[in-house]
Design an enzyme around this catalytic site. Structure first.
Site, PDB file in Angstrom:
ATOM      1  N   PHE A  30     -24.095  13.317  17.903  1.00  0.00           N
ATOM      2  CA  PHE A  30     -24.279  12.307  16.862  1.00  0.00           C
ATOM      3  C   PHE A  30     -25.255  12.735  15.777  1.00  0.00           C
ATOM      4  O   PHE A  30     -25.232  12.209  14.665  1.00  0.00           O
ATOM      5  CB  PHE A  30     -24.722  10.978  17.485  1.00  0.00           C
ATOM      6  CG  PHE A  30     -26.180  10.839  17.775  1.00  0.00           C
ATOM      7  CD1 PHE A  30     -27.014  10.109  16.943  1.00  0.00           C
ATOM      8  CD2 PHE A  30     -26.741  11.419  18.917  1.00  0.00           C
ATOM      9  CE1 PHE A  30     -28.365   9.958  17.221  1.00  0.00           C
ATOM     10  CE2 PHE A  30     -28.089  11.271  19.200  1.00  0.00           C
ATOM     11  CZ  PHE A  30     -28.905  10.551  18.348  1.00  0.00           C
ATOM     12  N   LYS A  31     -26.094  13.729  16.075  1.00  0.00           N
ATOM     13  CA  LYS A  31     -27.052  14.191  15.077  1.00  0.00           C
ATOM     14  C   LYS A  31     -26.345  14.730  13.824  1.00  0.00           C
ATOM     15  O   LYS A  31     -26.899  14.722  12.727  1.00  0.00           O
ATOM     16  CB  LYS A  31     -27.966  15.271  15.662  1.00  0.00           C
ATOM     17  CG  LYS A  31     -28.654  14.905  16.988  1.00  0.00           C
ATOM     18  CD  LYS A  31     -29.655  13.787  16.833  1.00  0.00           C
ATOM     19  CE  LYS A  31     -30.200  13.288  18.159  1.00  0.00           C
ATOM     20  NZ  LYS A  31     -31.205  14.105  18.770  1.00  0.00           N
TER      21      LYS A  31
END
Length: 495
Positions: A111-112
């Site tokens: 998700f980064k």
């Protein structure tokens, strides 16, 4: 109207959005927060018919008010392009009674990527806007995912260097391989002998080192951060919570104005704070359920009002959440302290000197949006296996922590509110833990044999991020003691 940013630790420093992005951390060690949370200006009907990039613009223009329309749209277009393996950018999968918001379709399958695909562009644009002539040194600590996503984002970006510290024995084999094989003449990766909190503390100390800052400035360098403490990381994360709600509405899964819950696996608190900001903007989120692993410092905080890092640090199969100092919680503490920099500063000082702090009853009363839950290692494994056996859907260990907490919450409260679960990493990033959870017979296989087996099992293609590291050469093999982190940075910069 220009939105101004302030430090959580003093009333003296006010900056524009671009200045906050450039600095990363305030001069007094505080985090930058907007003086108010803007309300969405477009209706949900209109947002529902927009692409991810269009929703991103509608959200981010309200926070980043000193960026021109052309500047912001250019950053967005460069970020959310073919680096993602799906046009939707953040698709939603319905499985096992919940909606999984898949945030792992970017270049490093975590998700980064959602924020770190755009941060380099926001940062370099901010530098131009503020006439910065120094080379920007991105200094970052990672518990596994931020490091690779930041390295991928900043690799060979002109006018920048990036230095990433990670706990040598605190990340998965795939996470480590992704980092140490990173190409780019401006990239540096260093393992430390301590844990993530040690790495994060070392990085914060360097940011607060005025003597180091002067020496660097004399040599034409200045620090900035790619960690979630940077407001340029947090604002793009708000986007996907707005987008997720708009997709459920568009697809007829929810009625107009219907409230939904969000369940977020979190260690550093940035991801769930973004959901809270989306709620404050007017998106009808009800409960924000904070899911922890065995390092349940956040769960204990929401249960007791006491934040206490004085406990054993546990290495788990969800390493990105193996954190005892949740940096972004400070932004929430500041808000529930009625934006009192003095009160927040006192509490953060208590955390630094005593390792704990206790919030007031009045502050606790403002946390009614939040609930805590946690899943130990056994429950995490069981959840992966159960969901696979019941649906054929394979989730990673971090997502499994959230799914376990969600099912416990529903069982104990009978709350049938529709819920988004933030699916924060691809199962391919944690293949051994995931495959062992499904069946322990897989433990005899090598890491890349497990990758191929997972592909067959889940009927999904092996992500490009995994394919490219199968035979990649290790380019970064430096390991240092925690107390030598500053020396390592000085050596890299030649100062």
């Amino acid at each position: 109207m220009n939105l101004i940013y302030k430090s959580t630790r003093s009333n003296n420093e006010t900056v524009t959005a671009s200045e906050a992005i450039l600095k990363g951390l305030a001069d007094d060690g505080g985090l930058f927060v907007p003086t108010s949370i803007p309300k969405l200006e477009k209706s949900m009907e209109k947002l529902a018919n927009m692409s991810y990039a269009e929703v991103a613009y509608e959200v981010m223009r309200l926070f980043l008010t000193d960026f021109t329309e052309e500047e912001l749209k250019s950053c967005i277009d460069k970020a959310y392009d073919s680096k993602f393996d799906t046009e939707e950018i953040a698709p939603i999968v319905k499985a096992n009674g919940a909606y999984y918001l898949e945030l792992f379709h970017g270049a490093t399958i975590a998700f980064k990527d959602m924020a770190l695909s755009i941060l380099p562009h926001l940062l370099t644009t901010s530098a131009k806007k503020n006439n910065v002539k120094n080379e920007i040194v991105i200094l970052t600590a990672t518990s596994g995912d931020t490091g690779k996503a930041a390295l991928a984002g900043f690799a060979d970006v002109e006018g920048t260097k990036i230095i990433v510290f990670y706990p040598k024995h605190g990340v998965s084999p795939i996470q480590e391989k992704q980092m140490v094989t990173q190409k780019g003449d401006n990239t540096y990766v260093i393992g430390i002998t301590g844990n993530f909190d040690d790495a994060q503390t070392g990085v914060k100390n360097m940011f607060n080192d005025k003597e180091l800052a002067k020496t660097m400035n004399d040599k034409g360098y200045q620090f900035s951060s790619a960690n979630s403490i940077n407001i340029g990381r947090l604002v793009p994360q708000v986007v996907y919570y707005v987008y997720a709600y708009s997709r459920l509405y568009k697809n007829g899964e929810i009625a107009k104005g219907e409230k939904i819950n969000a369940v977020v696996p979190t260690g550093n608190f940035g991801n769930i704070l973004a959901a809270y900001y989306a709620k404050l903007m007017g998106v009808p989120y009800d409960k924000l359920i904070c899911a922890s692993n065995d390092n349940k410092v956040l769960y204990d905080f929401f249960e007791t009002g006491v934040y206490d890092r004085n406990r054993e640090f546990i290495l788990t199969s969800s390493p990105s959440m193996d954190i005892l100092i949740s940096s972004n919680l400070e932004r929430l503490i500041y808000k529930i302290a009625d934006n009192s920099a003095e009160m927040n500063s006192n509490l953060m000082n208590g955390l630094k000197t005593e390792g704990n702090y206790k919030i007031t009853d009045n502050m606790r009363g403002q946390l009614d949006s939040f609930l805590g839950g946690y899943a130990d290692e056994a429950k995490t494994k069981q959840t992966i296996r159960d969901i696979y056996e019941q649906t054929g859907y394979v989730i990673d260990t971090h997502t499994a922590v959230a799914a376990s907490v969600y099912h416990d919450y529903v069982a104990s409260t009978k709350d049938e509110t529709k819920s988004i679960i933030a699916s924060t990493a691809s199962p391919y990033k944690f293949t051994r833990s995931v495959m062992n959870a499904i069946d322990e017979k897989y433990d005899s296989m090598t890491d890349f044999e497990l990758v191929d087996e997972l592909s067959k099992l889940s009927n999904t293609e092996v992500p490009q991020a995994i394919e490219e590291i199968r035979s990649a050469k290790v380019l970064h093999d430096t390991v240092c003691e925690t107390e030598k982190m500053k020396d390592s940075v000085e050596k890299i910069l030649g100062i």
